[in-house]
Design a protein around this motif. Structure first.
Motif: not given
Length: 64
Positions: A20-44
């Motif tokens: 369960l810890g591995v699954v939760l860490l994976g989910f957090v990594a996906i959400v964090f990655g999507l957030t970083v991509v959205k912030v970086e590409r915010g102007s486009t």
């Protein structure tokens, strides 16, 4: 008297908790990655929430 040997129940619980810890860490990594991509590409990205939607505006020339 300390218990030094883990029972089968403790081993199974630990493996479930670790999984369960591995699954939760994976989910957090996906959400964090999507957030970083959205912030970086915010102007486009199209910002629909910053533009008025024409379907919500009253029709021009119509009087009540």
């Amino acid at each position: 008297m300390a218990i030094t040997r883990d029972s089968d129940l403790h081993i199974r619980r630990f493996s479930r908790n670790a999984g369960l810890g591995v699954v939760l860490l994976g989910f957090v990594a996906i959400v964090f990655g999507l957030t970083v991509v959205k912030v970086e590409r915010g102007s486009t990205l199209e910002a629909y929430d910053h533009q008025p939607r024409t379907s919500l505006l009253p029709a021009e020339g119509v009087q009540k």
